[in-house]
Design a protein around this motif. Structure first.
Motif, PDB file in Angstrom:
ATOM      1  N   SER A 120       0.971   3.952  -3.105  1.00 11.87           N
ATOM      2  CA  SER A 120       0.717   5.375  -2.861  1.00 11.87           C
ATOM      3  C   SER A 120       1.856   6.231  -3.415  1.00 11.87           C
ATOM      4  CB  SER A 120       0.539   5.633  -1.362  1.00 11.87           C
ATOM      5  OG  SER A 120       0.099   6.948  -1.130  1.00 11.87           O
TER       6      SER A 120
ATOM      7  N   SER B 165       0.830  -1.219   0.000  1.00 13.38           N
ATOM      8  CA  SER B 165       0.000   0.000   0.000  1.00 13.38           C
ATOM      9  C   SER B 165       0.859   1.261   0.000  1.00 13.38           C
ATOM     10  CB  SER B 165      -0.968  -0.002   1.185  1.00 13.38           C
ATOM     11  OG  SER B 165      -0.288  -0.262   2.379  1.00 13.38           O
TER      12      SER B 165
ATOM     13  N   TYR C 281      -0.177   5.667   5.171  1.00 17.95           N
ATOM     14  CA  TYR C 281       0.755   4.898   4.332  1.00 17.95           C
ATOM     15  C   TYR C 281       2.188   5.415   4.433  1.00 17.95           C
ATOM     16  CZ  TYR C 281      -3.545   2.936   2.441  1.00 17.95           C
ATOM     17  OH  TYR C 281      -4.763   2.309   2.303  1.00 17.95           O
TER      18      TYR C 281
END
Length: 281
Positions: A42, A38, A247
């Motif tokens: 991002s 993740s 994140y």
């Protein structure tokens, strides 16, 4: 996950050679196994969007060439994903290329530029495009683009809401009294953080009156934009606060603590509840 500026630059440089395909995330994860999928997605999304902004004008200048090439290939190979292939060949986001070509198609059909509303509705629902083959190719572009397009916008919105709910749940578990955006809008506030604490807390020795949830990675550019457009105005109105980049973020950006903005990559565990007036209860 916090990443130092130098390592972020290494990841960003590696991303320059990648295209927004499903395979690119596997390549990225194999190259940087210590970072979560993740976080890497991002970062990829942020860097890819910067690249597209830098090069979009160049593509807008040759839309006619792309349109004619697309038409020619679609005629020769009607069942192949020719629009997606063209996007990868010219290094443009599939959804952005689809947008440019649908706009050009509608201009030809109607003899004038279509409204943004009409264009957006067709990109969200390609079956509205009055050309079945183009509609199919636009849909292929939307499905295969991990950084742009209506599908990505929906996913990002859902992830953002999910993390806001996680934040509310964590606050409830701690029995911390708070107002969220809905409460604040009802009270007449326009620009507000996600959470305002009715009783302030201390995190790592820093007082916190509000919390902002960001379901993304905090890079220099986006963090600077958020500071100027959101965080400092929250600080002016509500006092010091906490921003959670779920994140991760570039570690060097957490340099405003003494000025009243604290950065974290998860919900803090060492919370001290304060009385009004900011002295310990």
């Amino acid at each position: 996950m916090k990443i130092c500026r130098a390592e972020y630059k290494t990841i960003a440089k590696f991303i320059e050679q990648l295209r927004p395909t499903r395979q690119c995330m596997k390549i990225l994860k194999d190259r940087f196994p210590n970072h979560s999928q993740s976080t890497l997605l991002s970062i990829f999304s942020l860097e890819y969007q910067k690249r597209m902004k830098r090069t979009l004008v160049k593509h807008q200048d040759v839309v006619e060439d792309y349109f004619q090439r697309y038409r020619s290939e679609a005629k020769k190979r009607p069942s192949d994903p020719v629009l997606l292939e063209l996007a990868n060949e010219v290094d443009l986001s599939p959804s952005l290329l689809a947008r440019l070509l649908v706009e050009r198609f509608l201009e030809e059909q109607q003899g004038s530029v279509s409204s943004k509303q009409v264009l957006n509705s067709m990109l969200k629902e390609p079956s509205l495009i009055p050309d079945m083959q183009l509609a199919k190719h636009v849909e292929q572009c939307t499905i295969n683009d991990c950084c742009y397009g209506p599908l990505v916008d929906c996913i990002k919105h859902a992830i953002g809401q999910e993390h806001e709910e996680i934040l509310r749940e964590k606050l409830r578990e701690r029995n911390l009294s708070f107002l969220d955006e809905n409460h604040l809008r009802a009270k007449g506030y326009d620009k507000t953080p996600d959470i305002i604490l009715e009783v302030p807390i201390a995190v790592e020795g820093h007082i916190v009156h509000w919390i902002e949830s960001k379901a993304s990675f905090g890079d220099e550019q986006s963090h600077r934009t958020y500071l100027n457009e959101q965080f400092w105005s929250y600080w002016n109105r509500f006092g010091p606060g906490l921003v959670i980049y779920w994140y991760g973020f570039i570690s060097e950006l957490d340099c405003q603590r003494d000025r009243g903005i604290l950065l974290k990559d998860c919900f803090p565990t060492d919370i001290v509840t304060l009385c009004h007036g900011s002295s310990h209860c």
